[in-house]
Design an enzyme around this catalytic site. Structure first.
Site: not given
Ligand code: MN
Length: 732
Positions: A81-82
């Protein structure tokens, strides 16, 4: 809340090895290295290096004694996600299992809870469970949330409140359901701290100020209870514990009272040997101290949803204060402490079929740290499809709807409103247009597209899954058919009446019509017309009542005299359109009526000689199918009317029928076949021939025949020709 020692790669590995001595920690080290590198340029809001967060999450997972893939996922859970890391990369380095877990957690992170309505929260909790096909995904998410809550102080006050509310509404109840009570308690107390800081700090102050006083009081009461039970020869363990802040807070809120008494902070627990002893202990307590009315709860006879069992009571204690007491067996105590989700399936009422498996894994959840050296073995059993029978989807406003597995946008539309369903022409899922038969998945945001001109079709019944949608579609179709029958019935009657210079309007006004209907057990005029439309009552039967026999005779006689009288214009119109559709006039007789618009089913294309049935159809008139036609059988049998071929018209009837001839490919084939057909005195309307790779010829003819007998002659004649493999009548 205890202050936690900082987690490191080493503490994770040591914790893991403590319950799984053979664990290969290499993968954990590799995951830590991978995550450290991926997050190298990121910082937490606190200013700490980002890697601290996944390290803490992995540590909690190890403390829950989870398996290696779960711990590895704890380390990797934010990378996709990051950071630049991809799922493919993770699968390559850490295997399929880990990649699926990371994907599961990433997907869960993408859904955000938008309303705080109670029912919505419940649906949302179910959705979270439904989206985590693997129980480990939920456990990882819970540990992630716990660490986020523990580091919430570094975020803005608005964010603190949003995240805390979501935690309180969704994640704490899930932890509770899974029976992990320490996790639930930690989450709830942290939520209280951010949602109601005043109350939280006031409580914290009071509890710490009265620590010694509290401990003395606890010891004293526990001692007295123990002695009382001893007087009745009962062996029991009695203890007192401070309740967690959130439960005290809730209690204060319920009573809308301030919290002052020490006894309000403490609950006593009596553990005895068996269920009989539980009730006996209760008897002893109630005989010794006056029970507070309405405070006794029997969770042994009626366990809580997560399987919790105990007797609860409140009595007026040794110093005239209220004392809360729980009585349970050791086994019940273990369940309450270690967590059990067995009965949570019963609560949802949807797991009866699979509950055996579910109960099994829950039992193992209780016992695995005792018996299982290899957690992988345990984890295989927890990979179950939670809520496999439901999907949870969002409305564009963020409300959650629960639908059965396999539900389509049409089901969703009917769940919103009948009109939305009836007018539904399409749907968007997550912004993309999809077909109506598309199957919804948990987490989808569904937007229904409607059109004022849309109406439900019979085909929809094959698409929808919910009984609600099916019932609504059926109801609509039935109403439509009734409307059509109503219209047809009125037309048939109007026509019959007109022949005797009457109209429906007049017959209605005079009351003749209603009187006529009374003979047929219809309650009103509408029902009468519908019955005529469906063919249950013949217009002639009504006519008998409305126009006196003598009058009809007289008119008929007059008609004969003026032989050339023109047909009413209405009839002309019907005939005109009938002729346009079919070259055959009056080929069919409907329930002894003439002049009804007839159409032949294109599916079966009936011929005189075929046995036939008729169905009142949309628009006007009757569609005729062969008695064996599947499409005919599909029709609503209520609309069925008796029909037969009009023998008097024999000789005038000509129908077009398709025939297919398969033969060996040879020169002059088409000419030969055409001659054969013509020799039977049958006209050919069209002919078409093609050859196949394996040297066969397939010819398609449209021929004009009066009946099945003539057709059979043609088929037999063709069959007799040399090189012909197959001859058949084509329906459709
Ligand atoms: Mn995280």
């Amino acid at each position: 809340m205890a202050k936690h020692a900082e987690a490191t790669l080493d503490t994770i590995c040591n914790t893991l090895l403590s319950y799984y001595p053979d664990a290969k920690v290499d993968l954990v080290r590799k995951a830590h290295e991978f995550a450290s590198h991926a997050h190298r340029n990121q910082k937490r809001s606190s200013g700490d290096p980002y890697i601290i967060h996944p390290t803490e999450v992995a540590q909690t997972l190890a403390e829950l004694k989870l398996d290696i893939p779960s711990i590895v996922t704890g380390l990797l859970h934010d990378t996709v996600e990051d950071t630049d890391a991809t799922l493919e990369e993770i699968e390559k380095l850490f295997g399929r299992d880990v990649a699926e877990l990371v994907d599961g957690v990433t997907k869960l992170n993408k859904i955000t809870f938008k309303t705080s309505e109670e029912k919505q929260a419940e649906n949302f909790r179910k959705m979270v469970l439904a989206m985590s096909k693997d129980i480990r995904v939920i456990l990882i998410k819970l540990c992630d949330r716990l660490n986020n809550m523990r580091t919430l102080e570094h975020l803005s006050s608005a964010k603190q409140k949003t995240i805390s509310q979501e935690t309180l509404d969704i994640y704490a109840p899930i932890a509770n359901r899974l029976g992990i009570s320490w996790l639930k308690i930690d989450l709830e107390d942290l939520c209280l701290r951010y949602l109601h800081p005043d109350a939280y700090y006031k409580l914290a102050q009071k509890v710490s100020k009265k620590k010694t006083e509290r401990e003395d009081y606890t010891d004293e009461v526990a001692q007295i209870l123990h002695e009382k039970l001893g007087e009745y020869d009962m062996r029991a363990t009695v203890s007192g514990r401070a309740k967690h802040f959130y439960s005290i807070y809730k209690k204060m809120e319920r009573r809308s009272a301030d919290f002052d008494q020490i006894n309000d902070m403490i609950a006593f627990r009596i553990i005895v040997e068996n269920i009989t002893e539980c009730y006996k202990a209760l008897g002893v307590i109630h005989a010794t101290y006056k029970p507070v009315p309405g405070r006794f709860k029997d969770y042994i006879a009626m366990p809580k949803a997560n399987g919790y069992q105990s007797l609860h009571t409140t009595v007026i204690g040794p110093h005239g204060e209220r004392v809360e007491i729980q009585i349970r067996t050791q086994e019940m105590h273990n369940v309450a402490e270690s967590g059990i989700a067995a009965h949570w399936k019963y609560k949802e009422g949807k797991f009866d079929s699979s509950s055996r498996e579910n109960i099994e894994w829950v039992h193992r959840l209780l016992e695995w740290n005792k018996d299982l050296l290899d957690p992988n073995e345990f984890m295989e059993t927890v990979k179950i499809d939670l809520f496999a029978e439901d999907v949870f989807v969002f409305t564009p406003k963020g409300e959650v709807r629960e639908l059965p597995h396999g539900a389509t946008p049409l089901d969703f539309a009917y769940a919103i409103h009948t009109d939305v369903g009836n007018k539904c022409v399409g749907a968007k899922i997550n912004g993309k247009i999809i077909p109506l038969k598309h199957r919804l998945k948990s987490g989808d945001t569904v937007e229904i597209i409607t059109s004022p001109t849309q109406t439900p079709s019979k085909d929809w019944l094959k698409i929808v899954k919910t009984s609600r949608a099916k019932a609504k579609i059926r109801a609509y179709i039935k109403t439509q058919e009734r409307d059509r029958a109503h219209q047809l019935g009125k037309e048939l009657l109007e026509r019959s009446l007109k022949a005797f210079d009457r109209t429906i309007a007049k017959a209605e006004k005079s009351g003749e019509m209603l009187r006529a209907g009374q003979d047929f057990q219809v309650r009103n005029l509408e029902e009468l017309y519908i019955a005529v439309g469906y063919g249950r009552i013949l217009p002639e039967q009504i006519l008998d009542q409305v126009v006196p026999k003598e009058e009809r005779e007289a008119i008929r006689k007059a008609r004969k005299d003026a032989d050339k009288e023109e047909a009413p214009s209405f009839l002309k119109k019907v005939f005109a359109s009938a002729q346009k559709r079919s070259p055959t006039k009056n080929a069919i007789i409907v329930s002894n009526l003439s002049d009804v618009l007839i159409r032949f089913g294109r599916c079966c294309n009936p011929l005189p000689g075929d046995s036939v049935v008729g169905f009142i159809t949309r628009g006007r008139g009757v569609t005729v199918h062969t008695a064996t036609c599947a499409k005919g059988l599909d029709n609503d049998q209520e609309r069925r009317v008796e029909v037969r071929w009009n023998i008097q018209e024999k000789g005038n009837i000509v129908r077009i029928v398709k025939i297919r001839v398969v033969s060996i490919d040879q020169p002059g084939l088409l000419a030969l076949m055409s001659q054969t057909i013509s020799a039977c005195a049958v006209n050919i309307a069209s002919a078409n021939i093609r050859t196949t790779k394996d040297k066969k010829a397939i010819a398609l003819f449209e021929v004009q025949v009066p009946d099945t007998g003539q057709l059979q002659k043609v088929l037999s004649a063709l069959e007799a020709k040399q090189g012909v493999i197959l001859v058949e009548r084509v329906r459709s």
